[in-house]
Design an enzyme around this catalytic site. Sequence first.
Site, PDB file in Angstrom:
ATOM      1  N   HIS A  22       0.947  -1.104   0.014  1.00  0.00           N
ATOM      2  CA  HIS A  22      -0.037   0.076  -0.080  1.00  0.00           C
ATOM      3  C   HIS A  22       1.033   1.379  -0.046  1.00  0.00           C
ATOM      4  O   HIS A  22       0.466   2.158  -0.595  1.00  0.00           O
ATOM      5  CB  HIS A  22      -0.953   0.017   1.280  1.00  0.00           C
ATOM      6  CG  HIS A  22      -2.072  -1.091   1.459  1.00  0.00           C
ATOM      7  ND1 HIS A  22      -2.213  -1.786   2.612  1.00  0.00           N
ATOM      8  CD2 HIS A  22      -2.717  -1.320   0.487  1.00  0.00           C
ATOM      9  CE1 HIS A  22      -3.422  -2.630   2.326  1.00  0.00           C
ATOM     10  NE2 HIS A  22      -3.427  -2.578   1.126  1.00  0.00           N
ATOM     11  N   LYS A  46     -17.641  -5.876   9.481  1.00  0.00           N
ATOM     12  CA  LYS A  46     -16.178  -6.656   9.823  1.00  0.00           C
ATOM     13  C   LYS A  46     -15.827  -6.074  11.124  1.00  0.00           C
ATOM     14  O   LYS A  46     -15.925  -4.958  11.253  1.00  0.00           O
ATOM     15  CB  LYS A  46     -15.454  -6.328   8.577  1.00  0.00           C
ATOM     16  CG  LYS A  46     -15.474  -7.513   7.440  1.00  0.00           C
ATOM     17  CD  LYS A  46     -13.999  -7.012   6.685  1.00  0.00           C
ATOM     18  CE  LYS A  46     -14.409  -7.726   5.185  1.00  0.00           C
ATOM     19  NZ  LYS A  46     -13.197  -7.190   4.276  1.00  0.00           N
ATOM     20  N   ARG A  95      -1.859  -6.551  -8.107  1.00  0.00           N
ATOM     21  CA  ARG A  95      -0.680  -7.278  -7.547  1.00  0.00           C
ATOM     22  C   ARG A  95      -0.359  -8.514  -8.662  1.00  0.00           C
ATOM     23  O   ARG A  95       0.706  -8.339  -9.285  1.00  0.00           O
ATOM     24  CB  ARG A  95      -0.609  -7.830  -6.304  1.00  0.00           C
ATOM     25  CG  ARG A  95      -0.650  -6.723  -5.248  1.00  0.00           C
ATOM     26  CD  ARG A  95      -1.166  -7.309  -3.925  1.00  0.00           C
ATOM     27  NE  ARG A  95      -2.388  -7.719  -4.068  1.00  0.00           N
ATOM     28  CZ  ARG A  95      -3.192  -8.368  -2.994  1.00  0.00           C
ATOM     29  NH1 ARG A  95      -2.865  -8.077  -1.910  1.00  0.00           N
ATOM     30  NH2 ARG A  95      -4.643  -8.434  -3.186  1.00  0.00           N
ATOM     31  N   SER A 133      -3.018  -7.594   3.434  1.00  0.00           N
ATOM     32  CA  SER A 133      -3.433  -7.574   4.771  1.00  0.00           C
ATOM     33  C   SER A 133      -3.743  -8.718   5.633  1.00  0.00           C
ATOM     34  O   SER A 133      -3.286  -9.039   6.555  1.00  0.00           O
ATOM     35  CB  SER A 133      -4.389  -6.405   4.969  1.00  0.00           C
ATOM     36  OG  SER A 133      -3.921  -5.174   4.399  1.00  0.00           O
TER      37      SER A 133
HETATM   38  O1  PNS Z   1      -9.154  -2.961   0.595  1.00  0.00           O
HETATM   39  P1  PNS Z   1     -10.377  -3.623  -0.091  1.00  0.00           P
HETATM   40  O2  PNS Z   1     -11.291  -4.353   0.999  1.00  0.00           O
HETATM   41  O3  PNS Z   1     -10.205  -4.341  -1.388  1.00  0.00           O
HETATM   42  O4  PNS Z   1     -11.181  -2.352  -0.566  1.00  0.00           O
HETATM   43  C1  PNS Z   1     -12.693  -2.577  -1.146  1.00  0.00           C
HETATM   44  C2  PNS Z   1     -13.396  -1.173  -1.331  1.00  0.00           C
HETATM   45  C3  PNS Z   1     -13.402  -0.398  -0.128  1.00  0.00           C
HETATM   46  C4  PNS Z   1     -12.606  -0.332  -2.455  1.00  0.00           C
HETATM   47  C5  PNS Z   1     -14.853  -1.480  -1.983  1.00  0.00           C
HETATM   48  O5  PNS Z   1     -15.233  -2.350  -1.071  1.00  0.00           O
HETATM   49  C6  PNS Z   1     -15.675  -0.290  -1.580  1.00  0.00           C
HETATM   50  O6  PNS Z   1     -15.620   0.558  -2.441  1.00  0.00           O
HETATM   51  N1  PNS Z   1     -16.722  -0.164  -0.678  1.00  0.00           N
HETATM   52  C7  PNS Z   1     -17.503   0.960  -0.695  1.00  0.00           C
HETATM   53  C8  PNS Z   1     -19.263   0.825  -1.229  1.00  0.00           C
HETATM   54  C9  PNS Z   1     -19.101   0.733  -2.594  1.00  0.00           C
HETATM   55  O7  PNS Z   1     -18.876   1.827  -3.235  1.00  0.00           O
HETATM   56  N2  PNS Z   1     -19.542  -0.591  -3.263  1.00  0.00           N
HETATM   57  C10 PNS Z   1     -19.492  -0.565  -4.636  1.00  0.00           C
HETATM   58  C11 PNS Z   1     -18.176  -0.798  -5.220  1.00  0.00           C
HETATM   59  S1  PNS Z   1     -18.311  -1.252  -6.931  1.00  0.00           S
END
Ligand code: PNS
Length: 167
Positions: A22, A46, A95, A133
Amino acid sequence: MSSQAPRIAIYPGSFDPLTSGHVDIIERGSRIFDKIIVAILINAEKVPLFSEEERIAIIKDVFKGNKHVQAETFNGLLVDYAQEKNATVLVRGLRAVSDFEYEFQMALMNRHLAPGLETVFMMPDEKYTFVSSRLIKEVFTLGGEVAGLVPPVVEQKLRAKQKAKRK
Ligand code: PNS
């Protein structure tokens, strides 16, 4: 003098915890965008290892010398948050090919919801391509070495949590 609006990017994620991968992406992004907001999703479903306050403090500590980097939390739809911040770009790290399907789906859904918001994929240094993570938490919990795979402040905090748990 340029009258262009500042280019604001959002780098969203859970960052539980922040890894060296990150950090690598944020540093790269901070050289391209005027501002990169590291946006921590608050997910009520979570239970994180690091609280939102801890995750913000870690990012602020790691990037204290970099004025292009900000750390915030958000909830709700990412595209709404991006609009609120006047961001025009979403940054996501890629990645390996295995990341692609999930990222591709998310990028297209976000484009469907907000056509003006562009997703930019960035690759971390190859030495971090296996770092996540989830694996950091698992390996550390089982007694494995994570030095270099997370910033030193994260390693310290992981040790402190482990010590507190043993008491
Ligand atoms: O680190 P992560 O868990 O892969 O991140 C995922 C994240 C935070 C980018 C995704 O879950 C997100 O954008 N959540 C917010 C809700 C939302 O907008 N959902 C639709 C995404 S297409």
